[in-house]
Motif scaffolding. Structure first.
Motif, PDB file in Angstrom:
ATOM      1  N   THR A   6       1.082  -0.996   0.058  1.00 14.68           N
ATOM      2  CA  THR A   6       0.492   0.512  -0.262  1.00 14.68           C
ATOM      3  C   THR A   6       0.756   1.623   0.013  1.00 14.68           C
ATOM      4  N   MET A   7       0.521   2.214  -0.745  1.00 14.49           N
ATOM      5  CA  MET A   7       1.354   3.326  -1.226  1.00 14.49           C
ATOM      6  C   MET A   7       0.923   4.761  -0.614  1.00 14.49           C
ATOM      7  N   ARG A   8       0.715   5.556   0.071  1.00 15.53           N
ATOM      8  CA  ARG A   8      -0.036   6.808   0.102  1.00 15.53           C
ATOM      9  C   ARG A   8       1.339   7.731  -0.362  1.00 15.53           C
ATOM     10  N   ILE A   9       0.025   9.010  -0.579  1.00 13.80           N
ATOM     11  CA  ILE A   9       0.783  10.577  -1.000  1.00 13.80           C
ATOM     12  C   ILE A   9      -0.299  11.186  -0.278  1.00 13.80           C
ATOM     13  N   GLY A  10      -0.086  11.815   0.985  1.00  3.73           N
ATOM     14  CA  GLY A  10      -0.950  12.624   1.557  1.00  3.73           C
ATOM     15  C   GLY A  10      -2.702  12.363   1.323  1.00  3.73           C
ATOM     16  N   ASP A  11      -3.373  12.213   0.680  1.00  7.71           N
ATOM     17  CA  ASP A  11      -4.668  11.555   1.213  1.00  7.71           C
ATOM     18  C   ASP A  11      -4.971  10.448   0.691  1.00  7.71           C
ATOM     19  N   GLN A  12      -4.015  10.429  -0.660  1.00  8.64           N
ATOM     20  CA  GLN A  12      -4.953   9.341  -1.607  1.00  8.64           C
ATOM     21  C   GLN A  12      -3.793   7.499  -1.296  1.00  8.64           C
ATOM     22  N   THR A  13      -4.639   6.216  -1.446  1.00  7.64           N
ATOM     23  CA  THR A  13      -3.925   5.469  -0.812  1.00  7.64           C
ATOM     24  C   THR A  13      -3.843   4.654  -2.448  1.00  7.64           C
ATOM     25  N   GLY A  14      -2.864   3.949  -2.575  1.00  7.65           N
ATOM     26  CA  GLY A  14      -2.981   3.089  -4.035  1.00  7.65           C
ATOM     27  C   GLY A  14      -1.973   1.823  -3.444  1.00  7.65           C
ATOM     28  N   THR A  15      -2.089   0.783  -5.093  1.00  6.82           N
ATOM     29  CA  THR A  15      -1.377  -0.841  -4.342  1.00  6.82           C
ATOM     30  C   THR A  15      -0.825  -0.713  -5.606  1.00  6.82           C
ATOM     31  N   VAL A  16       0.361  -1.157  -4.916  1.00  7.55           N
ATOM     32  CA  VAL A  16       1.821  -1.608  -5.560  1.00  7.55           C
ATOM     33  C   VAL A  16       1.865  -3.351  -5.607  1.00  7.55           C
ATOM     34  N   THR A  17       1.678  -3.624  -6.588  1.00 12.70           N
ATOM     35  CA  THR A  17       2.153  -4.850  -7.254  1.00 12.70           C
ATOM     36  C   THR A  17       3.322  -5.215  -7.529  1.00 12.70           C
ATOM     37  N   LEU A  18       4.268  -5.450  -6.564  1.00 12.46           N
ATOM     38  CA  LEU A  18       5.611  -5.770  -7.276  1.00 12.46           C
ATOM     39  C   LEU A  18       6.106  -6.596  -8.269  1.00 12.46           C
ATOM     40  N   PHE A  19       7.128  -6.427  -8.573  1.00  8.47           N
ATOM     41  CA  PHE A  19       7.773  -7.340  -9.409  1.00  8.47           C
ATOM     42  C   PHE A  19       9.008  -8.477  -9.213  1.00  8.47           C
ATOM     43  N   GLU A  20       8.664  -9.467  -8.162  1.00 10.08           N
ATOM     44  CA  GLU A  20       9.237 -10.449  -7.601  1.00 10.08           C
ATOM     45  C   GLU A  20      10.119 -11.669  -8.224  1.00 10.08           C
ATOM     46  N   GLU A  21       9.635 -11.799  -9.207  1.00  7.20           N
ATOM     47  CA  GLU A  21       9.956 -12.215 -10.492  1.00  7.20           C
ATOM     48  C   GLU A  21      11.355 -12.132 -11.475  1.00  7.20           C
ATOM     49  N   ASP A  22      10.956 -10.570 -12.230  1.00  2.16           N
ATOM     50  CA  ASP A  22      12.367  -9.739 -12.232  1.00  2.16           C
ATOM     51  C   ASP A  22      13.857  -8.494 -11.078  1.00  2.16           C
ATOM     52  N   ALA A  23      13.076  -8.989 -10.185  1.00  2.00           N
ATOM     53  CA  ALA A  23      13.658  -7.751  -8.529  1.00  2.00           C
ATOM     54  C   ALA A  23      14.185  -8.308  -7.791  1.00  2.00           C
ATOM     55  N   PRO A  24      13.872 -10.041  -7.927  1.00  2.00           N
ATOM     56  CA  PRO A  24      13.856 -10.534  -5.950  1.00  2.00           C
ATOM     57  C   PRO A  24      14.541 -10.641  -4.896  1.00  2.00           C
ATOM     58  N   GLU A  25      15.509 -10.347  -5.467  1.00  2.00           N
ATOM     59  CA  GLU A  25      16.703  -9.720  -4.355  1.00  2.00           C
ATOM     60  C   GLU A  25      15.970  -7.855  -3.689  1.00  2.00           C
ATOM     61  N   THR A  26      15.593  -6.749  -4.622  1.00  3.59           N
ATOM     62  CA  THR A  26      15.842  -5.663  -4.126  1.00  3.59           C
ATOM     63  C   THR A  26      14.419  -5.868  -3.598  1.00  3.59           C
ATOM     64  N   THR A  27      12.774  -6.422  -4.169  1.00  2.37           N
ATOM     65  CA  THR A  27      11.989  -6.320  -3.701  1.00  2.37           C
ATOM     66  C   THR A  27      11.655  -6.976  -2.234  1.00  2.37           C
ATOM     67  N   GLU A  28      12.311  -8.017  -1.763  1.00  8.86           N
ATOM     68  CA  GLU A  28      12.139  -8.875  -0.796  1.00  8.86           C
ATOM     69  C   GLU A  28      13.101  -8.183  -0.188  1.00  8.86           C
ATOM     70  N   ALA A  29      14.459  -7.164   0.203  1.00 11.25           N
ATOM     71  CA  ALA A  29      14.613  -5.762   0.909  1.00 11.25           C
ATOM     72  C   ALA A  29      13.619  -5.024   1.038  1.00 11.25           C
ATOM     73  N   PHE A  30      13.053  -4.798  -0.079  1.00 13.12           N
ATOM     74  CA  PHE A  30      11.836  -3.715   0.213  1.00 13.12           C
ATOM     75  C   PHE A  30      10.814  -4.019   1.506  1.00 13.12           C
ATOM     76  N   TRP A  31      10.450  -5.245   0.640  1.00  8.86           N
ATOM     77  CA  TRP A  31       9.607  -5.989   1.524  1.00  8.86           C
ATOM     78  C   TRP A  31       9.993  -5.690   3.307  1.00  8.86           C
ATOM     79  N   ASP A  32      11.040  -6.644   3.801  1.00  2.00           N
ATOM     80  CA  ASP A  32      11.560  -6.432   4.673  1.00  2.00           C
ATOM     81  C   ASP A  32      11.821  -5.322   5.472  1.00  2.00           C
ATOM     82  N   LEU A  33      11.694  -3.603   4.741  1.00  2.69           N
ATOM     83  CA  LEU A  33      12.368  -2.382   5.121  1.00  2.69           C
ATOM     84  C   LEU A  33      10.537  -1.829   6.322  1.00  2.69           C
ATOM     85  N   LEU A  34       9.122  -2.806   5.355  1.00  3.54           N
ATOM     86  CA  LEU A  34       7.489  -2.114   6.318  1.00  3.54           C
ATOM     87  C   LEU A  34       7.568  -2.191   7.035  1.00  3.54           C
TER      88      LEU A  34
END
Length: 138
Positions: A6-34
């Protein structure tokens, strides 16, 4: 379908679908940050983007490109930062695309443009809107 964020900028919320197959290490590290939030930054004054500074989450360079599509979310290891692209652009240096906004791209983009305009207008504006990310569906 991969994990979502879930991504929020101000009063707007959206859904981001992660590209786990194309960037497995980076998406996993980003997920762990949340969850993570920060005041927005404008990484490039001449490129249509808005981001947030992050700790260095990985040294990986996966799914890199200079051609970004509207709604892409990318990791910029040089920043380091996570960057949202509200419009299709060609970036000056490659970034690693980690996902794309799949729900409410219009609302997220509207608020991203608002932050860009007010910041670039030279008003001394300190963005009142933060950018926040939280884990969505695993």
């Amino acid at each position: 379908m991969g994990r979502t964020v879930t991504m929020r900028i101000g009063d707007q919320t959206g859904t981001v679908t992660l590209f786990e197959e194309d960037a497995p290490e980076t998406t996993e590290a980003f997920w762990d940050l949340l969850p993570y939030s920060h005041a927005p930054i404008i990484p490039g004054w001449y490129v249509n983007e808005i981001g947030i500074s992050t700790p260095r989450i990985t040294e990986a360079t996966e799914n890199t490109t200079t051609d970004l599509e509207r709604g892409n979310l990318a990791y910029w290891p040089t920043g380091p930062a996570v960057v949202y692209y509200p419009d299709t652009v060609t970036e000056y240096a490659p970034v690693g695309v980690i996902g794309t906004v799949t729900e409410n791209v219009e609302g997220i983009t509207r608020n991203a443009h608002r932050v860009q305009f007010e910041t670039n207008a030279g008003t001394g504006y300190e963005p009142a809107m933060e950018i926040a990310f939280e884990r969505g569906e695993p």
